[in-house]
Design an enzyme around this catalytic site. Sequence first.
Site, PDB file in Angstrom:
ATOM      1  CG  ASP A  11      35.000 -24.050 -87.847  1.00  0.00           C
ATOM      2  OD1 ASP A  11      34.858 -22.893 -88.286  1.00  0.00           O
ATOM      3  OD2 ASP A  11      34.108 -24.925 -87.966  1.00  0.00           O
ATOM      4  CB  SER A  12      32.238 -21.667 -85.223  1.00  0.00           C
ATOM      5  OG  SER A  12      31.778 -22.341 -86.377  1.00  0.00           O
ATOM      6  CE1 TYR A  43      32.745 -18.793 -82.746  1.00  0.00           C
ATOM      7  CE2 TYR A  43      34.594 -18.542 -84.267  1.00  0.00           C
ATOM      8  CZ  TYR A  43      34.113 -18.855 -83.007  1.00  0.00           C
ATOM      9  OH  TYR A  43      35.002 -19.218 -82.012  1.00  0.00           O
ATOM     10  N   GLY A  44      28.716 -16.974 -87.806  1.00  0.00           N
ATOM     11  CA  GLY A  44      28.401 -16.198 -89.017  1.00  0.00           C
ATOM     12  C   GLY A  44      27.598 -14.927 -88.838  1.00  0.00           C
ATOM     13  CB  CYS A  74      36.732 -20.260 -88.806  1.00  0.00           C
ATOM     14  SG  CYS A  74      35.267 -19.228 -88.681  1.00  0.00           S
ATOM     15  CG  ASN A  75      35.997 -19.450 -95.235  1.00  0.00           C
ATOM     16  OD1 ASN A  75      36.588 -19.085 -96.239  1.00  0.00           O
ATOM     17  ND2 ASN A  75      35.812 -20.729 -94.960  1.00  0.00           N
ATOM     18  CD  GLU A 153      28.596 -27.183 -85.641  1.00  0.00           C
ATOM     19  OE1 GLU A 153      28.572 -27.799 -84.565  1.00  0.00           O
ATOM     20  OE2 GLU A 153      29.654 -26.972 -86.284  1.00  0.00           O
ATOM     21  CB  CYS A 185      31.233 -21.476 -94.682  1.00  0.00           C
ATOM     22  SG  CYS A 185      30.812 -22.160 -93.062  1.00  0.00           S
ATOM     23  CB  THR A 186      35.641 -24.781 -92.768  1.00  0.00           C
ATOM     24  OG1 THR A 186      35.184 -24.171 -91.552  1.00  0.00           O
ATOM     25  CG2 THR A 186      36.855 -24.040 -93.284  1.00  0.00           C
ATOM     26  CG  HIS A 187      30.217 -25.611 -90.708  1.00  0.00           C
ATOM     27  ND1 HIS A 187      31.053 -24.664 -90.162  1.00  0.00           N
ATOM     28  CD2 HIS A 187      29.690 -26.295 -89.647  1.00  0.00           C
ATOM     29  CE1 HIS A 187      31.023 -24.752 -88.841  1.00  0.00           C
ATOM     30  NE2 HIS A 187      30.215 -25.735 -88.502  1.00  0.00           N
TER      31      HIS A 187
HETATM   32  N1  DGL Z   1      32.983 -22.677 -90.443  1.00  0.00           N
HETATM   33  C1  DGL Z   1      33.073 -21.281 -90.200  1.00  0.00           C
HETATM   34  C2  DGL Z   1      33.382 -20.511 -91.447  1.00  0.00           C
HETATM   35  O1  DGL Z   1      34.143 -21.027 -92.236  1.00  0.00           O
HETATM   36  C3  DGL Z   1      32.063 -20.678 -89.258  1.00  0.00           C
HETATM   37  C4  DGL Z   1      30.632 -20.862 -89.563  1.00  0.00           C
HETATM   38  C5  DGL Z   1      29.718 -20.345 -88.467  1.00  0.00           C
HETATM   39  O2  DGL Z   1      29.933 -20.714 -87.303  1.00  0.00           O
HETATM   40  O3  DGL Z   1      28.807 -19.577 -88.772  1.00  0.00           O
HETATM   41  O4  DGL Z   1      32.948 -19.403 -91.652  1.00  0.00           O
END
Ligand code: DGL
Length: 265
Positions: A11-12, A43-44, A74-75, A153, A185-187
Amino acid sequence: MLNGKPIGVFDSGVGGLSVVEEIFKQLPGARIIYVGDTARVPYGGRPAKELIAFADEITNFLIQSGAWGIIDACNSTSAVALDYLQEKYVNPIIGVVEPGVKAALQVTKNNRIGLIATEATVKSGAHIRFAKLLNPNVHIYSLACPDFVPLVEAGEVTGDRTKSIVKKALKPLMCLGIDTLILGCTHYPYLAPVIKDVLGTDINLVDPAIETVKEAGKMIFNGHYRSFCPEADDQYFVTGDPAHFKTVGDMLIKNSLPIIRKVVL
Ligand code: DGL
């Protein structure tokens, strides 16, 4: 041949730990190599081309480090890079987008589903395409929530400031009649209590990690994961600051992560 080979998870940042937690629950004994690309999080807001390059670099690193099956936790990269990765590598590679859609379609009663995700994921349209393929009558209402990843984060998953940011961001979803919301989003599962508090308990929150790991168990291990090497250590790598990842990660998973190592990809 598969015995002893870890699962690569990436993931990011700390978001993929929500998938790791599900691996611990569903696949006890499986070993993990995790990469959090914290030097380049979030990453988004990044273009698809860049996300494909990042996902490729990390997948290559995980395979070189001994991983067999890979979970793209990571989505944002699952939405834009999964086809590329699956084409390039012989290893089984699974993403989080399709399992999340399948899980949401299983629980919705009115075919009105919300999706909260990063800008990159929403822009890709990956969830909508897959959902329409499985159920042409479904309506997916997508909303990008760029403020959520920085909160997670930073470890700010509770408190008044977080609640007010979440409340403001989710306002557009309030009167759409959705009965299900994909945490795309996995966060975001780490904000689930606050999201629930804001939206109320009538909306089913779908954490794609549950279905993802179920599918990974079948696909990567063919049911043989129990024979993996439980005594071997999991390994965690980050591209940014290991100490920060450890502090926030320990808090999020309510446990102690092993040593976090820095990697240059
Ligand atoms: N957790 C990631 C996702 O599922 C990335 C989120 C990010 O870094 O913006 O999209």
